[in-house]
Design an enzyme around this catalytic site. Structure first.
Site, PDB file in Angstrom:
ATOM      1  N   ASP A  85     -75.462  24.100 -20.169  1.00 21.17           N
ATOM      2  CA  ASP A  85     -76.164  25.156 -20.352  1.00 21.17           C
ATOM      3  C   ASP A  85     -77.641  25.080 -20.486  1.00 21.17           C
ATOM      4  O   ASP A  85     -78.112  25.840 -21.174  1.00 21.17           O
ATOM      5  CB  ASP A  85     -75.563  26.339 -21.445  1.00 21.17           C
TER       6      ASP A  85
ATOM      7  N   HIS B  11     -73.348  32.415 -18.846  1.00 18.49           N
ATOM      8  CA  HIS B  11     -73.141  31.992 -20.006  1.00 18.49           C
ATOM      9  C   HIS B  11     -73.078  33.282 -21.173  1.00 18.49           C
ATOM     10  O   HIS B  11     -74.193  33.862 -20.774  1.00 18.49           O
ATOM     11  CB  HIS B  11     -74.193  30.757 -20.482  1.00 18.49           C
TER      12      HIS B  11
ATOM     13  N   GLU C   7     -72.359  40.781 -18.071  1.00 16.01           N
ATOM     14  CA  GLU C   7     -71.991  39.576 -17.256  1.00 16.01           C
ATOM     15  C   GLU C   7     -71.708  40.139 -15.783  1.00 16.01           C
ATOM     16  O   GLU C   7     -72.152  39.379 -15.103  1.00 16.01           O
ATOM     17  CB  GLU C   7     -70.930  38.758 -17.892  1.00 16.01           C
TER      18      GLU C   7
ATOM     19  N   ASP D 285     -77.624  22.119 -14.190  1.00 18.38           N
ATOM     20  CA  ASP D 285     -78.119  20.644 -14.137  1.00 18.38           C
ATOM     21  C   ASP D 285     -77.263  19.948 -14.898  1.00 18.38           C
ATOM     22  O   ASP D 285     -76.072  20.301 -15.484  1.00 18.38           O
ATOM     23  CB  ASP D 285     -79.598  20.784 -14.512  1.00 18.38           C
TER      24      ASP D 285
ATOM     25  N   GLY E 221     -60.492  35.143 -15.683  1.00 16.88           N
ATOM     26  CA  GLY E 221     -61.420  35.597 -14.423  1.00 16.88           C
ATOM     27  C   GLY E 221     -61.941  36.974 -14.322  1.00 16.88           C
ATOM     28  O   GLY E 221     -62.012  37.688 -13.128  1.00 16.88           O
TER      29      GLY E 221
HETATM   30  C1  GRF Z   1     -67.434  34.489 -20.012  1.00 20.26           C
HETATM   31  O1  GRF Z   1     -67.897  35.027 -21.318  1.00 20.26           O
HETATM   32  C2  GRF Z   1     -68.503  33.684 -19.401  1.00 20.26           C
HETATM   33  O2  GRF Z   1     -69.700  34.129 -19.723  1.00 20.26           O
HETATM   34  C3  GRF Z   1     -67.985  32.268 -20.081  1.00 20.26           C
HETATM   35  O3  GRF Z   1     -66.831  32.141 -20.029  1.00 20.26           O
HETATM   36  C4  GRF Z   1     -66.017  33.636 -20.109  1.00 20.26           C
HETATM   37  C5  GRF Z   1     -65.289  33.790 -18.778  1.00 20.26           C
HETATM   38  O4  GRF Z   1     -64.428  34.880 -19.021  1.00 20.26           O
HETATM   39  N1  GRF Z   1     -68.539  30.987 -19.476  1.00 20.26           N
HETATM   40  P1  GRF Z   1     -63.704  35.331 -17.719  1.00 20.26           P
HETATM   41  O5  GRF Z   1     -62.821  34.302 -17.193  1.00 20.26           O
HETATM   42  O6  GRF Z   1     -64.827  35.579 -16.306  1.00 20.26           O
HETATM   43  O7  GRF Z   1     -63.151  36.625 -17.635  1.00 20.26           O
END
Ligand code: GRF
Length: 203
Positions: free
Chosen positions: A147, A111, A176, A143, A14
């Site tokens: 991905d 992603h 991210e 969708d 998370g």
């Molecule tokens: C992240 O790298 C996200 O891009 C992918 O899963 C991972 C989740 O990490 N979908 P976190 O649980 O948010 O730390």
């Protein structure tokens, strides 16, 4: 400005959830997290939600014989919290047409690669093995494919010669945590216009 309500679906540590919690707390996004739902009991993301005093619900996917019943419960929880937008943040289950129909163009995912390169799992490892010089992350609407949905924001990072899966993942993860709250805020402010595969950002 009025805030939207988001529901965050998680399965693991998370850290993206935490980035959204922090951005909401600082007033950087026009959104509040109404509920966090984990399909994995004991996921660390649940602790983060509890610490932030956000309702944290477990819908244990393994406890359901039928996928339909599991999904119906996920939808019920999201709707009971009047969620406007669903954010997948390390949610390791596929989203099926049923949930998609309930939240059409209202489900986002993050992603850790520059889509359409490297969809699916273990993508930082795949990027290294392939030998790309640049990778990054993508926030997109969900969708029916894996991905494949329309892209909202991407951020690029260099791939260095000394990189391991861990070091590249960490560099991508930092980005991210910046672009996910940004994408949520654009949605919340009604600035995303979906035109087929292309998303235009209204200024
Ligand atoms: C992240 O790298 C996200 O891009 C992918 O899963 C991972 C989740 O990490 N979908 P976190 O649980 O948010 O730390």
């Amino acid at each position: 400005m009025a805030k939207i309500k988001i529901g965050v679906l998680v399965s693991g540590r998370g850290s993206n959830l935490q980035a959204i919690i922090d951005a909401a707390k600082k007033g950087e996004i026009a959104a509040d997290i109404a509920v966090v739902v984990s399909n994995v009991p004991g996921a660390f993301a649940l602790e983060r939600a509890k610490k932030a005093k956000i309702p944290a619900v477990v819908v244990d996917s393994k406890a359901y014989d039928k996928k339909e019943a599991y999904e119906a419960e996920i939808i019920r929880v999201l709707q009971s919290h009047k969620v406007d937008l669903v954010c997948l943040a390390g949610y390791m289950k596929l989203i099926t047409p049923r949930i998609m129909a309930e939240f059409h163009n209202r489900i986002m995912n993050i992603h850790p690669a520059l889509l359409p390169a490297f969809p699916g799992l273990h993508v930082q490892k795949k990027a290294l093995e392939y030998g790309v010089k640049v990778s990054g992350c993508t926030v997109h609407f969900v969708d029916e494919g894996t991905d494949t949905g329309p892209i909202i924001i991407q951020a690029a990072v260099p791939v260095l010669e000394a990189d391991t899966e861990e070091s590249l993942s960490a560099r991508i993860l930092k980005e991210e945590h910046k672009i996910y709250p940004k994408a949520i805020d654009l949605f919340a402010k009604g600035k995303l216009k979906v035109e087929g595969r292309r998303i235009k950002v209204k200024r």
